[in-house]
Design a protein around this motif. Structure first.
Motif, PDB file in Angstrom:
ATOM      1  N   UNK A   1      41.119  54.252  61.369  1.00 30.13           N
ATOM      2  CA  UNK A   1      39.742  54.621  61.687  1.00 30.13           C
ATOM      3  C   UNK A   1      39.596  54.738  63.201  1.00 30.13           C
ATOM      4  N   UNK A   2      38.889  55.732  63.627  1.00 31.83           N
ATOM      5  CA  UNK A   2      38.693  55.975  65.054  1.00 31.83           C
ATOM      6  C   UNK A   2      37.236  55.709  65.412  1.00 31.83           C
ATOM      7  N   UNK A   3      37.055  54.944  66.456  1.00 31.58           N
ATOM      8  CA  UNK A   3      35.699  54.755  66.976  1.00 31.58           C
ATOM      9  C   UNK A   3      35.550  55.562  68.260  1.00 31.58           C
ATOM     10  N   UNK A   4      34.343  55.974  68.513  1.00 35.08           N
ATOM     11  CA  UNK A   4      34.079  56.781  69.704  1.00 35.08           C
ATOM     12  C   UNK A   4      34.132  55.886  70.939  1.00 35.08           C
ATOM     13  N   UNK A   5      34.941  56.254  71.896  1.00 33.05           N
ATOM     14  CA  UNK A   5      35.010  55.536  73.166  1.00 33.05           C
ATOM     15  C   UNK A   5      33.943  56.112  74.084  1.00 33.05           C
TER      16      UNK A   5
END
Length: 691
Positions: free
Chosen positions: A177-181
């Motif tokens: 899962x990728x979170x927005x940086x």
């Protein structure tokens, strides 16, 4: 449905024939006469599992996979095992090369369950597709035990199986899962240098590659290291890359007689290969060795490219310009028994008879002695000294030695061609073809052989004519005149990159336009609007338990890092701020992971180099543009993009730069341009002086 005693069109009788006989995949067809009632992955099969309330066996492999063949022979061709599978399960065979989306999900499940993965991949799932058990290769006894236990569990306690499946699916959906940086995108050269130090702890400086008992070429990661070492004048890393390239080209992993590379070696010295030959490996290695030649002018790298492309055209290319997928590791030996590597290995008596008086010299050159023995009976040829050193030691000129080597190779290739050939997987995969297309472009840039340009354009046009659909979408697979399977993000990313490369050697803006159109389609149908990352499957895909993103880089760079690099380039070509912002955000999202795990995110670090070092737009406009670009491409300049036109162009990077009767070279960085040049050498000096 299993049927018996069927006479096939080839005149052979088969005791069993299942539904896979209707498929085109060579891997699926290999299993069409198993007593197992195999079915292909489709909605009808999935609906049947639900209707009959049966567990699903999802067995994934590929045509050139040795251990897939072993498990087939031990279990799937066994009538007792087949009865157990047919009575209690719906059995689905999947070609991982045709359906990497299915492979990706169930590989993730097996890795979560067991901590490791590989092929063959065997997963047991509930009727709705949620996995509950899995692994890779099973012996017949292990497989029977697993199937019996799971069948009993599901019949006695289906609730327990469902609860476990819920937890596993949650894990699959959470992984990667990728979170927005939301932090400011700040990419530093010192960060890449620190990541490289972590990587260097695993370098095998003596033999090349990474430390360990098995070695994979990993060409795109070496490509990054080559680029980094040249741009940052890192002599130690450059030497390591060259050691790796030299050792691989001399090792048994490289087919000294016929050209081309096997998938990996099972030892630390690159000597004994796992003999399957994959298109994607050879494609990327051609690009790597071509660029390494530009950087070093090492003749070994040139010879390696030429021989590998000869192999590709001889063994893996169709008349229509398409490239096939792979050659099997296994083939028949003299006793007509299937044996790994039988096509490639040699016995001393055979070599002596073929080479006669030249055998002693050959033996020393290719180590057909105790050093080259495999399993104490066959020789796997390899070399461990340069031609220059060998010629000097044996009082030969390099030219005389080269003549002898060519003669030896032709004699042995002729003899080898009489042996039973390894099985060819003759399906065409769009993404792998794009990699090979780019390989031919790289070879043309490095060596200026017009034949390579002809082959590149032939393949590019094949893809346009057959894999690109009217609505702008791509198909993933092609076989027997039929294009099929909706494309994945890897197809769009690799093909857009290849078309950009084709534009740079032709200046035909059609290819750049096509690259932009593919990228725009991917942004519409694959991109997650929140994170700006790309799903592996389009928003039109159905019947999968999860929609995954391919973030990390493997033997082929991940589709997201490829897409980010394409967006960076297209943003410059078209002055498109949306592309530029998207690429930056994507990189920022994975920045920390890339810096902490460089071997798994090497292509993201390659993208990061675009921001930490100067990246040059080189625009050449005028009637001599093509000639000057050809000169420019004789240098190894990894931190430039090239645009050119012989007349006025509306492409934003070239607009208003055409001057009648002049050919100007514009070198720009971050929208700041130096004085235009007319001489390529001076333009190159400006670029190199900035490093």
């Amino acid at each position: 449905m299993i049927s018996c005693n069927n006479k096939q069109s080839d005149g052979e009788y088969h005791k069993y024939t299942n539904d896979l006989i209707n498929e085109t995949s060579p891997y699926l067809l290999q299993h069409a006469h198993n007593p197992v009632n195999w079915k292909a992955w489709n909605q009808e099969t999935l609906d049947q599992a639900k209707a009959e309330n049966k567990l699903i066996i999802i067995s994934v492999g590929y045509s050139a996979c040795h251990w897939c063949h072993v498990m087939e022979e031990e279990s799937f061709e066994n009538e007792a095992v087949a009865k157990l599978m047919n009575d209690n399960f719906i059995s689905i065979k999947v070609d991982r090369e045709e359906r990497p989306d299915i492979d990706q999900i169930y590989m993730n499940a097996v890795q979560l369950m067991t901590g490791k993965g590989g092929w063959p991949l065997n997963c047991i799932a509930l009727p709705d597709g949620r996995p509950i058990f899995g692994g890779t290769y099973f012996t017949r006894e292990e497989w029977i035990k697993a199937l019996t236990g799971l069948s009993d569990l599901y019949k006695k306690d289906p609730k327990k199986a469902s609860e476990y499946a819920d937890k596993l699916v949650a894990g699959i959906q959470k992984s990667q899962l990728i979170t927005v940086n939301t932090d400011e995108a700040d990419f530093k050269k010192s960060d890449i240098a620190a990541a490289l130090k972590l990587w260097q702890e695993h370098f095998d400086y003596k033999e090349g590659g990474l430390l360990g008992d098995t070695k994979f070429p990993m060409p795109a990661s070496l490509h990054f290291l080559l680029r980094y070492s040249i741009q940052n004048k890192d002599k130690s890393t450059q030497k390591y890359v060259q050691t790796t390239l030299t050792k691989m080209a001399g090792g048994g992993i490289y087919d000294a007689i016929g050209g081309g590379f096997s998938r990996y070696s099972v030892d630390a010295e690159w000597h004994i290969p796992h003999f399957e030959k994959m298109l994607y490996d050879n494609a990327q290695l051609v690009s790597l060795y071509s660029d390494a030649y530009l950087a070093t002018k090492d003749e070994l790298y040139k010879k390696t490219v030429f021989e590998t492309l000869n192999f590709v055209e001889r063994e893996l290319m169709a008349a229509n310009g398409a490239f096939y997928s792979s050659l099997d590791a296994d083939s028949k030996n003299k006793a007509q028994k299937t044996e790994e590597g039988a096509y490639y290995v040699w016995k001393k008596e055979e070599l002596k008879a073929l080479l006669q008086s030249d055998y002693p010299l050959f033996q020393e050159y290719f180590n057909s002695n105790e050093k080259g023995l495999w399993e104490n009976q066959n020789y796997v040829l390899f070399k461990n000294q340069s031609d220059k050193d060998f010629a000097l030691k044996n009082k030969l000129t390099v030219a005389k030695l080269d003549s002898k080597i060519k003669n030896w190779k032709q004699i042995l290739l002729t003899a080898r061609n009489k042996r039973p050939r390894p099985h060819l997987d003759d399906k065409t995969v769009t993404s792998w073809n794009a990699l090979m297309l780019k390989g031919y472009v790289s070879a043309y840039r490095a060596f200026k052989n017009p034949h390579y340009k002809v082959i590149a354009l032939k393949n590019a046009n094949f893809i346009l004519d057959n894999q690109l659909q009217k609505d702008g979408s791509l198909n993933h697979s092609y076989k027997d005149g039929k294009s099929s399977i909706a494309g994945f993000s890897e197809d769009y990313a690799t093909l857009a990159a290849a078309f950009i490369a084709v534009y740079e050697i032709t200046l035909d803006e059609k290819w750049l336009t096509k690259a932009k159109q593919l990228t725009d389609y991917a942004m519409t149908h694959f991109c997650d609007k929140k994170t700006k990352m790309f799903y592996f499957t389009a928003d039109t895909s159905t019947n999968l338990i999860a929609r995954k993103m391919e973030i990390a880089d493997n033997v082929i760079p991940g589709s997201n890092s490829l897409m980010a690099h394409n967006l960076f380039l297209l943003g410059h070509y078209y002055s498109n701020d949306t592309y530029i912002r998207t690429a930056r955000q994507m990189l920022n999202n994975v920045k920390e992971a890339a810096l902490q795990s460089p071997t798994e995110y090497y292509n993201w670090l390659n993208v990061m180099l675009n921001y930490t070092d100067d990246y040059f737009e080189v625009a050449i406009s005028g009637k001599e543009a093509m000639d000057k670009i050809s000169q420019l491409q004789s240098y190894y300049l990894p931190n430039i993009l090239i645009a050119g036109a012989t007349k006025e162009s509306k492409l934003p990077i070239l607009e208003n730069r055409f001057v009648e009767n002049e050919t100007y070279i514009y070198v720009c960085v971050n929208k700041s341009c130096k004085m235009p040049e007319t001489d390529v050498t001076r333009a190159v000096t400006k670029i190199k002086n900035s490093l």
